[in-house]
Design a protein around this motif. Structure first.
Motif, mmCIF file in Angstrom:
data_model
loop_
_atom_site.group_PDB
_atom_site.id
_atom_site.type_symbol
_atom_site.label_atom_id
_atom_site.label_comp_id
_atom_site.label_asym_id
_atom_site.label_seq_id
_atom_site.Cartn_x
_atom_site.Cartn_y
_atom_site.Cartn_z
ATOM 1 N N ASP A 23 0.806 -1.220 0.000
ATOM 2 C CA ASP A 23 0.000 0.000 0.000
ATOM 3 C C ASP A 23 0.839 1.270 0.000
ATOM 4 N N TRP A 24 2.140 1.124 -0.230
ATOM 5 C CA TRP A 24 3.047 2.267 -0.352
ATOM 6 C C TRP A 24 3.617 2.372 -1.769
ATOM 7 N N ASN A 25 3.175 1.513 -2.677
ATOM 8 C CA ASN A 25 3.693 1.541 -4.050
ATOM 9 C C ASN A 25 3.576 2.926 -4.675
ATOM 10 N N TRP A 26 2.528 3.645 -4.363
ATOM 11 C CA TRP A 26 2.289 4.978 -4.923
ATOM 12 C C TRP A 26 3.425 5.945 -4.591
ATOM 13 N N ALA A 27 4.148 5.709 -3.505
ATOM 14 C CA ALA A 27 5.200 6.634 -3.045
ATOM 15 C C ALA A 27 6.606 6.157 -3.368
ATOM 16 N N GLN A 138 -2.556 3.542 2.837
ATOM 17 C CA GLN A 138 -3.808 3.951 2.206
ATOM 18 C C GLN A 138 -4.211 5.372 2.612
ATOM 19 N N GLU A 141 -1.910 7.961 0.975
ATOM 20 C CA GLU A 141 -2.196 8.109 -0.461
ATOM 21 C C GLU A 141 -3.438 8.972 -0.676
ATOM 22 N N GLN A 142 -4.447 8.799 0.179
ATOM 23 C CA GLN A 142 -5.686 9.552 0.022
ATOM 24 C C GLN A 142 -5.540 11.033 0.372
ATOM 25 N N LYS A 144 -2.492 12.820 0.329
ATOM 26 C CA LYS A 144 -1.213 13.391 -0.124
ATOM 27 C C LYS A 144 -1.347 14.703 -0.883
ATOM 28 N N ASP A 145 -2.430 14.914 -1.587
ATOM 29 C CA ASP A 145 -2.568 16.118 -2.394
ATOM 30 C C ASP A 145 -3.427 17.194 -1.731
#
Length: 161
Positions: A23-27, A138, A141-142, A144-145
Motif C-alpha cells: 500500500d506504499w507503491n504509490w510513493a 492507504q 495516499e488519500q 497526499k494532495d
C-alpha cells in the motif's frame, strides 16, 4: 537502562516482506523490499539499485538514506541517525508505561497523526505491523494532495486479508 538496536526493531519472522509495503507503491521511487522494521512502524527498504530508503509512516514519505547496504550499515552505528530514525527515548517511554510488543507488532497511534491524532503516550497502542503499514499507506495516499490544514472527515480503508 541501555537500549540496543534489537530493542528498536522487530523481528521480521512470519511477516510477508514481499507484501508488506504493497500500500506504499504509490510513493516508491523504485520497487523495494523491506530490510529492517522499526519498533515504531517505520521501514528501511532496499531498492532494486541497492539504495536503502526510509519509509516514514508518520510523514507519509519515502526517502533515500544510503546509496547501498554498506553505507546503511555504517549509519546504524551513528548515534544521531539512530536517534532520528528509531526514536529510542520514545520506545523506552512506551516500555516504561507497560506497553510491550508481541511478535509482529509495532507501536502505533490509535488516531494517526495525519488525521489529527496526538503524539502523547495516551494515543499509543500496539498493532500488527502488516495491518498498520497497510492502513497508513492507504491514508497517506488519500490525503497526499490535500492542502495543509484540510479537515479530513471521511477516509476509506480497504479490507486487509
Amino acid at each position: 537502562m541501555e537500549i540496543t538496536l534489537n530493542d528498536l526493531t522487530i523481528n521480521p519472522e512470519g511477516i510477508d516482506l514481499d507484501e508488506l509495503l504493497q500500500d506504499w507503491n504509490w510513493a516508491m521511487p523504485e520497487p523495494m523490499r523491506p530490510v529492517l522494521l522499526t519498533a515504531l512502524g517505520d521501514v528501511f527498504a532496499e531498492g532494486e539499485n541497492g539504495a536503502v530508503y526510509f519509509v516514514d509512516v508518520i510523514e507519509g514519505h519515502i526517502r533515500m538514506v544510503a546509496e547501498d547496504g554498506a553505507a546503511f550499515e555504517e549509519l546504524l552505528s551513528d548515534a544521531e541517525f539512530v536517534t532520528d530514525h528509531f526514536f529510542p527515548a520514545r520506545v523506552l517511554e512506551l516500555r516504561d508505561a507497560g506497553i510491550e510488543l508481541e511478535p509482529n507488532e509495532v507501536y502505533s497511534h490509535q488516531q494517526p497523526l495525519v488525521l489529527g491524532g496526538s503524539d502523547e503516550l495516551e494515543n499509543y497502542e500496539t498493532s500488527d505491523v502488516s495491518i498498520y503499514l497497510s492502513i497508513l499507506g492507504q491514508i497517506h495516499e488519500q490525503v497526499k494532495d490535500l492542502p495543509e490544514g484540510t479537515v479530513i472527515s471521511d477516509v476509506e480503508i480497504e479490507d486487509i486479508e
